[in-house]
Enzyme design. Structure first.
Site, mmCIF file in Angstrom:
data_model
loop_
_atom_site.group_PDB
_atom_site.id
_atom_site.type_symbol
_atom_site.label_atom_id
_atom_site.label_comp_id
_atom_site.label_asym_id
_atom_site.label_seq_id
_atom_site.Cartn_x
_atom_site.Cartn_y
_atom_site.Cartn_z
ATOM 1 N N ARG A 233 0.843 -1.191 0.000
ATOM 2 C CA ARG A 233 0.000 0.000 0.000
ATOM 3 C C ARG A 233 0.884 1.248 0.000
ATOM 4 N NH1 ARG A 233 -2.809 -3.867 2.981
ATOM 5 N NH2 ARG A 233 -4.943 -4.188 2.262
ATOM 6 N N HIS A 338 -2.696 2.472 -5.665
ATOM 7 C CA HIS A 338 -3.170 1.230 -5.059
ATOM 8 C C HIS A 338 -3.398 0.141 -6.109
ATOM 9 C CE1 HIS A 338 -4.886 -0.872 -1.572
ATOM 10 N NE2 HIS A 338 -5.786 -1.368 -2.397
ATOM 11 N N ARG A 341 -1.446 -3.366 -6.626
ATOM 12 C CA ARG A 341 -1.779 -4.601 -5.915
ATOM 13 C C ARG A 341 -2.661 -5.500 -6.788
ATOM 14 N NH1 ARG A 341 -0.750 -4.739 -0.620
ATOM 15 N NH2 ARG A 341 -2.698 -5.735 0.048
ATOM 16 N N TYR A 378 -2.444 -20.434 13.749
ATOM 17 C CA TYR A 378 -1.428 -21.449 13.992
ATOM 18 C C TYR A 378 -0.344 -21.538 12.917
ATOM 19 C CZ TYR A 378 -4.331 -23.122 17.773
ATOM 20 O OH TYR A 378 -5.042 -23.206 18.944
#
Length: 400
Positions: A233, A338, A341, A378
């Site tokens: 960003r 932007h 992306r 996890y």
């Protein structure tokens, strides 16, 4: 005086009613069967109401104890509702919810939330008793916002109103959320339009070449190229400092973006564990070396110096500088900062369609959170080798 049996047996009726105990304490029973303890008292010559809590969470004995505490506070010259943060009006409830919630928000978001309430809600219903507000009243508040052409703002405002009343229910201050179902009577919000982005590789190369030919300050051009190569960003690039770069002369150069500049909840921004690691391709390292020379250094500048400074070297390039560069380069309305992306994701997903792990690698490179929250908790593997290869491939593709 009331007994435990009488309180337990109190049943709902067609209208709300009270069952008095002693000393101004009474049980309030709604038509829905909700029961709450309330205390009527006088403060500075005015009659006031203190909501103590819901039954059976608060027993008869506990309600009497809290009544006695309130009487002690009155004798000491304190208003019980202020001392115990018990709330009567909607404005009091809204501000208590805001104070409770704001620690989990960024300062900018907190300011937006409070400003929306103070502008659109509190003038209309702030002085009303929170428990007496009807859905129709809230709907009128929201429709006033919609009539200004702010349907998306009205939608967010309804969510905030519902959160306020939800907070009040949890605190035993109100019985219902009158904002819960208002969305059914509001204007449907249009799907957001995606920001302009080039998703054709040749066009991406043309944009970079056009930027090179455009007459603007060198730090702006270099920041634009670095943004394209890293697909982060805009804010992390603008605030980037030399001390965030690791192993620039090694085999695996890395940019460690501090969590405070990432798009994260406020609590995560203060935790270094949520820093975002961006592997740097050879092309990205070359941009950094050009930026160092532009700042007057053959080696790396001081760690606290900005990589892409503005005209005032202590401040970053302007927020709109790269977007203005694209407009001047002839790509107005076709690509924004932007947009890199989307370019990165679309072009690489197409180029690596045969690799089953590519999509996850690309999402991880963009700092997208896994949809599986258990996996997010996890599986903390960074898989940096794969991401280094990914960014190297992207650099090569852009270079042509």
């Amino acid at each position: 005086m009331l007994t435990n049996g009488a309180v337990k047996a109190a049943a709902a009726q067609t209208r709300a009613y009270k069952m008095s105990d002693a000393g101004g304490l009474y049980l309030f029973v709604t038509p829905a069967g909700c029961k709450s303890w309330r205390l009527k008292y006088r403060w500075q010559g005015k009659e006031k109401l203190l909501v103590i809590g819901r039954y059976p969470e608060v027993s008869l004995g506990e309600a009497r104890g809290r009544r006695d505490e309130a009487k002690e506070q009155l004798r000491a010259g304190a208003d019980p509702s202020t001392s115990r943060d018990i709330l009567e009006t909607f404005e009091q409830l809204a501000r208590a919810w805001f104070a409770h919630s704001k620690n989990g928000w960024s300062p900018a978001h907190a300011n937006d939330v409070l400003a929306s309430l103070e502008r659109d809600v509190l003038p209309a219903i702030g002085a009303r008793a929170a428990g007496s507000i009807e859905p129709r009243e809230l709907l009128q508040v929201l429709r006033d916002v919609e009539n200004r052409g702010r349907a998306e703002t009205a939608k967010r405002l309804r969510q905030r109103l519902s959160a306020i009343f939800g907070f009040g229910i949890a605190e035993g201050l109100v019985q219902i959320d009158p904002a819960q179902h208002l969305g059914r009577a509001m204007i449907s919000v249009r799907l957001p339009r995606p920001q302009p982005a080039l998703t054709n590789l040749d066009q991406c190369r043309q944009l970079l070449a056009a930027c090179d030919r455009t007459s603007v300050r060198a730090p702006t051009k270099l920041a634009s190229k670095f943004l394209a190569l890293t697909a982060v960003r805009l804010d992390p690039v603008r605030g980037m400092r030399w001390g965030e770069i690791e192993d620039i002369d090694g085999d695996a150069p890395l940019w460690r973006v501090p969590a405070e500049r990432m798009k994260l909840k406020k609590l995560k921004k203060a935790d270094d564990r949520f820093a975002h690691l961006v592997p740097l391709s050879a092309a990205a390292v070359a941009v950094l070396r050009d930026a160092a020379r532009e700042s007057g250094y053959e080696g790396l500048p001081p760690a606290d110096a900005l990589v892409f400074p503005g005209r005032d070297r202590g401040r970053p390039i302007g927020e709109g500088a790269i977007g203005d560069l694209y407009d001047r380069a002839g790509f107005a309305g076709r690509h924004v900062p932007h947009g890199w992306r989307s370019s990165f994701s679309t072009i690489l997903n197409e180029a690596m369609a045969g690799d089953p792990a590519a999509r996850a690698d690309i999402d991880r490179a963009l700092a997208h959170s896994p949809k599986d929250k258990v996996e997010a908790a996890y599986n903390r593997a960074q898989l940096l080798d794969r991401r280094h290869a990914l960014f190297h491939r992207w650099g090569v593709l852009l270079a042509g």
